[in-house]
Design an enzyme around this catalytic site. Structure first.
Site, short mmCIF file in Angstrom:
data_model
loop_
_atom_site.label_atom_id
_atom_site.label_comp_id
_atom_site.label_asym_id
_atom_site.label_seq_id
_atom_site.Cartn_x
_atom_site.Cartn_y
_atom_site.Cartn_z
N ILE A 1 10.01 30.72 -34.14
CA ILE A 1 10.04 29.85 -35.31
C ILE A 1 11.22 28.89 -35.17
CG2 ILE A 1 10.06 29.73 -37.81
CD1 ILE A 1 7.67 31.27 -36.54
N LYS A 2 10.93 27.59 -35.23
CA LYS A 2 11.98 26.59 -35.08
C LYS A 2 12.65 26.33 -36.43
CE LYS A 2 11.35 23.09 -32.24
NZ LYS A 2 10.73 21.89 -31.59
N ILE A 3 13.95 26.52 -36.45
CA ILE A 3 14.75 26.30 -37.65
C ILE A 3 15.83 25.27 -37.32
CG2 ILE A 3 16.35 27.35 -39.30
CD1 ILE A 3 14.88 29.99 -38.91
N THR B 1 6.57 22.78 -29.86
CA THR B 1 5.89 21.80 -30.71
C THR B 1 6.87 21.30 -31.75
OG1 THR B 1 5.17 23.40 -32.40
CG2 THR B 1 3.74 23.11 -30.47
N ILE C 1 6.96 26.96 -33.16
CA ILE C 1 6.40 26.19 -34.27
C ILE C 1 7.50 25.98 -35.30
CG2 ILE C 1 5.50 28.28 -35.40
CD1 ILE C 1 3.20 26.51 -36.48
#
EC number: 2.2.1.2
Length: 369
Positions: free
Chosen positions: A139-141, A44, A108
């Site tokens: 977790i998207k960083i 996403t 996300i």
């Protein structure tokens, strides 16, 4: 499973879906995609959630409940998006378990407003990890300079990370260093490395869009001959860097301790130029150990008429280098292109995020946009 998708799987490509909304979840469509083996993961981003919250009526009832509780727009967005990701994690849990954590992941993104703030990004990543509370979450960083130490810190704490908005091989090299350091610190802390997942999201189609624009402005035969070649060449050279990582003594030691590699994930695989085949950023980027996350239209195109001709990366490194060399000779500053795309990518997600907050705030205030 569709024949083309099976061929991709046989070649070592994991197909993930770049989309999420309540209809996809509640209709059972996502569950069917997973049961059939069509997709084995999901990503996403702020634009996807903005589109979902603005168009999907299933969110209105929950927002009305949140409104009665007096929550802020930001709190409502976090409740809605992490709830969807948690539900998607549940749907993909069988894949996660069957593949030992390799697939079955759902990503996300951290608040893009903090893309250039290391500490705020770390805080946001920790909060999302707690809120989703599923082992198959990622977790998207963003791979900004400031995001690199956040990537290291989160991995060191056992948080699975999808490193996003990578455009250049140079930045990818820095991402790999951040990844290795994070896992080394996790191992030193006694964390089980096998439970920490990670991918490196390398954006593809936007590279061609910008390079082609600059080539068209040159209006020369040499420039015209290079149209549509930059993005695939860039991705292929990224995969070469990935192969080099797999031979790195630091990685070999971590792999022996149970760690999973930082797999390349091809993102932004929807074709923007109708002159190009609509499956090219899938079929031309086939290689073992990769992920291709596709928007629904691209996935449909691959199922309908995609043709997989085997590994299209490892035998084409010389051609990729030649494309980059020729771009420079033609007058295209490729480094400048990739730096511009990083800035624009961050700005686009920041715009989507702010628009989403404003839309939700209007709904919570009882005003229909």
């Amino acid at each position: 499973m569709n024949r083309t998708l099976k061929r991709l799987a046989d070649e070592g490509v994991s197909v993930w879906l770049d989309d999420l909304n309540r209809h996809l979840l509640w209709s059972g469509d996502l569950a069917q995609l997973v049961r059939s083996g069509t997709v084995v993961g999901l990503t996403t981003n702020p634009t996807i959630f903005h589109n979902a919250l603005g168009q999907d009526a299933e969110y209105i009832e929950e927002m009305q409940v949140l409104r009665r509780r007096g929550v802020s727009a930001l709190e409502a967005v976090r409740t809605l998006t992490t709830g969807d990701v948690r539900a998607a994690c549940h749907v993909l849990d069988p894949v996660y378990r069957a593949t030992g954590g390799r697939d079955g992941r759902v990503s996300i993104e951290v608040d893009p407003r903090w893309a250039h703030d290391t500490e705020r990004t770390i805080e946001e990543a920790r909060a999302l990890w707690r809120l989703v509370d599923r082992p198959n979450a990622m977790i998207k960083i963003p791979a900004t300079v400031e995001g690199l130490p956040a990537i290291t810190t989160c991995l060191a704490e056992g948080i699975s990370v999808n490193v996003t908005l990578i455009f250049s091989v140079r930045r990818y090299h820095q991402v790999i260093d951040a990844f290795l350091e994070g896992l080394e610190r996790a191992r030193a802390a006694g964390l089980p490395l096998a439970e920490i997942g990670s991918v490196a999201s390398f954006f593809v189609s936007r590279v061609d869009t910008e390079v082609d624009r600059r080539l068209d402005a040159l209006a020369t035969p040499a420039a015209a001959a290079l149209r549509g070649r930059a993005a695939i060449a860039n991705a292929r050279l990224a995969y070469l860097r990935y192969e080099n990582m797999l031979r790195d003594p630091r990685w070999l030691e971590l792999g022996a301790a149970g760690a999973s590699p930082l797999r390349p994930l091809w993102a932004s695989t929807g074709v923007k130029d109708p002159a190009y085949p609509d499956t090219r950023y899938v079929t031309e980027l086939v290689a073992p150990g990769t992920v291709n996350t596709m928007p629904p239209a691209t996935l449909d195109a691959v199922i309908a008429h995609g043709t997989v001709l085997g590994d299209r990366i490892r035998g084409n490194y010389d051609d990729a280098w030649e494309v980059v060399t020729q771009l420079g000779e033609t007058g295209i500053d490729f480094d400048d292109v990739l730096e511009q795309l990083e800035r624009e990518g961050i700005a686009k997600f920041q715009t989507s995020w702010q628009a989403m907050i404003e839309d939700v705030d209007r709904i919570l205030s009882g005003v229909r946009a």
